[in-house]
Design a protein around this motif. Sequence first.
Motif, PDB file in Angstrom:
ATOM      1  N   SER A 177      16.119  38.499  37.083  1.00 58.54           N
ATOM      2  CA  SER A 177      16.126  39.920  37.348  1.00 58.54           C
ATOM      3  C   SER A 177      16.401  40.241  38.805  1.00 58.54           C
ATOM      4  N   THR A 178      16.329  39.235  39.666  1.00 58.32           N
ATOM      5  CA  THR A 178      16.531  39.489  41.096  1.00 58.32           C
ATOM      6  C   THR A 178      17.751  38.765  41.648  1.00 58.32           C
ATOM      7  N   VAL A 179      18.655  38.333  40.728  1.00 55.67           N
ATOM      8  CA  VAL A 179      19.862  37.659  41.181  1.00 55.67           C
ATOM      9  C   VAL A 179      20.684  38.625  42.039  1.00 55.67           C
ATOM     10  N   SER A 180      21.146  38.181  43.178  1.00 55.95           N
ATOM     11  CA  SER A 180      21.987  39.007  44.036  1.00 55.95           C
ATOM     12  C   SER A 180      23.267  38.248  44.337  1.00 55.95           C
ATOM     13  N   HIS A 181      24.307  38.996  44.585  1.00 56.43           N
ATOM     14  CA  HIS A 181      25.597  38.402  44.912  1.00 56.43           C
ATOM     15  C   HIS A 181      25.758  38.326  46.416  1.00 56.43           C
ATOM     16  N   ALA A 182      26.511  37.347  46.854  1.00 53.72           N
ATOM     17  CA  ALA A 182      26.791  37.236  48.285  1.00 53.72           C
ATOM     18  C   ALA A 182      27.430  38.517  48.790  1.00 53.72           C
ATOM     19  N   ALA A 183      28.272  39.119  47.972  1.00 51.53           N
ATOM     20  CA  ALA A 183      28.868  40.404  48.313  1.00 51.53           C
ATOM     21  C   ALA A 183      28.948  41.258  47.055  1.00 51.53           C
ATOM     22  N   ASP A 184      28.284  42.379  47.091  1.00 50.15           N
ATOM     23  CA  ASP A 184      28.332  43.336  45.991  1.00 50.15           C
ATOM     24  C   ASP A 184      29.293  44.444  46.422  1.00 50.15           C
ATOM     25  N   ILE A 185      30.563  44.268  46.111  1.00 55.88           N
ATOM     26  CA  ILE A 185      31.629  45.118  46.636  1.00 55.88           C
ATOM     27  C   ILE A 185      31.612  46.468  45.922  1.00 55.88           C
ATOM     28  N   GLN A 186      31.408  47.533  46.705  1.00 55.02           N
ATOM     29  CA  GLN A 186      31.341  48.873  46.137  1.00 55.02           C
ATOM     30  C   GLN A 186      32.740  49.491  46.090  1.00 55.02           C
ATOM     31  N   TRP A 187      33.195  49.790  44.880  1.00 57.19           N
ATOM     32  CA  TRP A 187      34.531  50.359  44.705  1.00 57.19           C
ATOM     33  C   TRP A 187      34.459  51.537  43.732  1.00 57.19           C
ATOM     34  N   PRO A 188      33.940  52.666  44.198  1.00 51.32           N
ATOM     35  CA  PRO A 188      33.915  53.856  43.336  1.00 51.32           C
ATOM     36  C   PRO A 188      35.283  54.527  43.336  1.00 51.32           C
ATOM     37  N   SER A 189      35.779  54.914  42.176  1.00 50.13           N
ATOM     38  CA  SER A 189      37.100  55.532  42.111  1.00 50.13           C
ATOM     39  C   SER A 189      37.319  56.169  40.747  1.00 50.13           C
ATOM     40  N   PHE A 190      38.159  57.191  40.729  1.00 52.27           N
ATOM     41  CA  PHE A 190      38.602  57.780  39.467  1.00 52.27           C
ATOM     42  C   PHE A 190      39.608  56.879  38.767  1.00 52.27           C
ATOM     43  N   LEU A 191      40.161  55.905  39.508  1.00 53.28           N
ATOM     44  CA  LEU A 191      41.185  55.028  38.929  1.00 53.28           C
ATOM     45  C   LEU A 191      40.643  54.131  37.827  1.00 53.28           C
ATOM     46  N   TRP A 192      39.334  53.954  37.770  1.00 49.21           N
ATOM     47  CA  TRP A 192      38.771  53.079  36.741  1.00 49.21           C
ATOM     48  C   TRP A 192      38.937  53.653  35.331  1.00 49.21           C
ATOM     49  N   LYS A 193      39.372  54.920  35.270  1.00 50.04           N
ATOM     50  CA  LYS A 193      39.677  55.509  33.958  1.00 50.04           C
ATOM     51  C   LYS A 193      41.121  55.998  33.897  1.00 50.04           C
ATOM     52  N   ASP A 194      41.910  55.689  34.916  1.00 55.24           N
ATOM     53  CA  ASP A 194      43.298  56.106  34.932  1.00 55.24           C
ATOM     54  C   ASP A 194      44.064  55.375  33.824  1.00 55.24           C
ATOM     55  N   PRO A 195      44.801  56.112  32.983  1.00 56.40           N
ATOM     56  CA  PRO A 195      45.464  55.447  31.843  1.00 56.40           C
ATOM     57  C   PRO A 195      46.476  54.395  32.252  1.00 56.40           C
ATOM     58  N   GLY A 196      47.087  54.557  33.447  1.00 57.43           N
ATOM     59  CA  GLY A 196      48.071  53.582  33.872  1.00 57.43           C
ATOM     60  C   GLY A 196      47.471  52.422  34.636  1.00 57.43           C
TER      61      GLY A 196
END
Length: 414
Positions: free
Chosen positions: A19-38
Amino acid sequence: MKAAFRTRALTLAFVLASSTVSHAADIQWPSFLWKDPGLAPALKELKSTYEQDNPQNHINNVLIPVATFWDKQFADVSNGNPPDIGTFYDPDVRAYIEQGLLEPLDNYLSTAGIDRASFVPTASLGQKGGHVYAVPIVVNARALFYNDKLFRDAGMQPPKDAARFLEAAKKLRKPEAQQFGYATASKPGNASLNFIEISPLIGGFGGGFFKDGRPSANSPETIAALSLYKQLFDENLIPRGVDTGVYRDMFAHGKVGMYAAGSFIAGVVEGADKEVYKDLRAIPLPFPGGQTVSVTVFLGIPKGAKNKDAAAAVLMRMLKSDFQLKIAQIGKAYPGRVNMLPAKFFDQNPWFKAFETASLTAHSYAPEGVEQYGPEIIKIVSEGLENMLFQGVSPEETANNLQQKLTDFIGTKK
């Protein structure tokens, strides 16, 4: 008893550790592109590829609705809470660069062996003072898609000039079948998207609201484009009062004959109706200016990003030749680097050639010479265009009103 206790203790320790596993880098990439049809399918493939190669790292792909994305991203970056990877269109990237809000990428590109000269021409918007601050993932240059079956049924060839374009739009209009000749923005609101949608008409005539940093809204070329736009609207030759997604869906299902858009629309059509996709064709814009426009999607690393090295590694992976081809194959879009696509790709996608030509010659849709003020200018222009369509203002008066408002606006920036 002791053995059972040890077993429970080990189980508890494992659960707590999990439950406490962490990644060396948790890359934050918020974007509307994650639902872009193309682009969404290609981005998800990039995320998967990167995480397989770098299992210690994770890309946190947060979906942000496009309606709130631009303001939220700028506020987060300006207030010292930036994502690791930012998404930008042409005018946005200039605004961020001019305000010193992006990290330079030169060293990362050099280490990865990626020559900036291999980028598409509009990539220059992501550069300043000899430094690269953002890299293109795709360049969505505009060409004219058309439904070859609808043209054959009407006994027509694809249009070669503006007069034959208008003729085709009229002949393809069939009210009884809810079929339209063309599609473009026809509903108030969403200024940024509407501006992009009408840009092929404006740019195709050789017009523009700015030239070399000076207002040009009342140039003869711009007025001619506005006149055609208003005629298409007034004569009900385009779907009126509907969202962009609706008329794109209509085109994908064979209810619209022509649509000036980026190549990604081919992916929308293929996913919606395979039979319509078989009849999908594309030609350069048939308007008298002999020009086209593009929307380039940039990725960059905002100042203060917590995981900038890991984020840069994602961008460099995206720019490698194998993934450039994947972007074209998956997203039906021209990638950010030239000469990445083999002849076989064009054989499999014959409509794509028009978009390669457009991608290598297009001008940005952003206001020329004042790209950093794009969002403000787009709002002014969109209000004028809405008055033209919905308040009965003539194209000439619209152009003159915009010329004055844009002149006043740019005067406040000097």
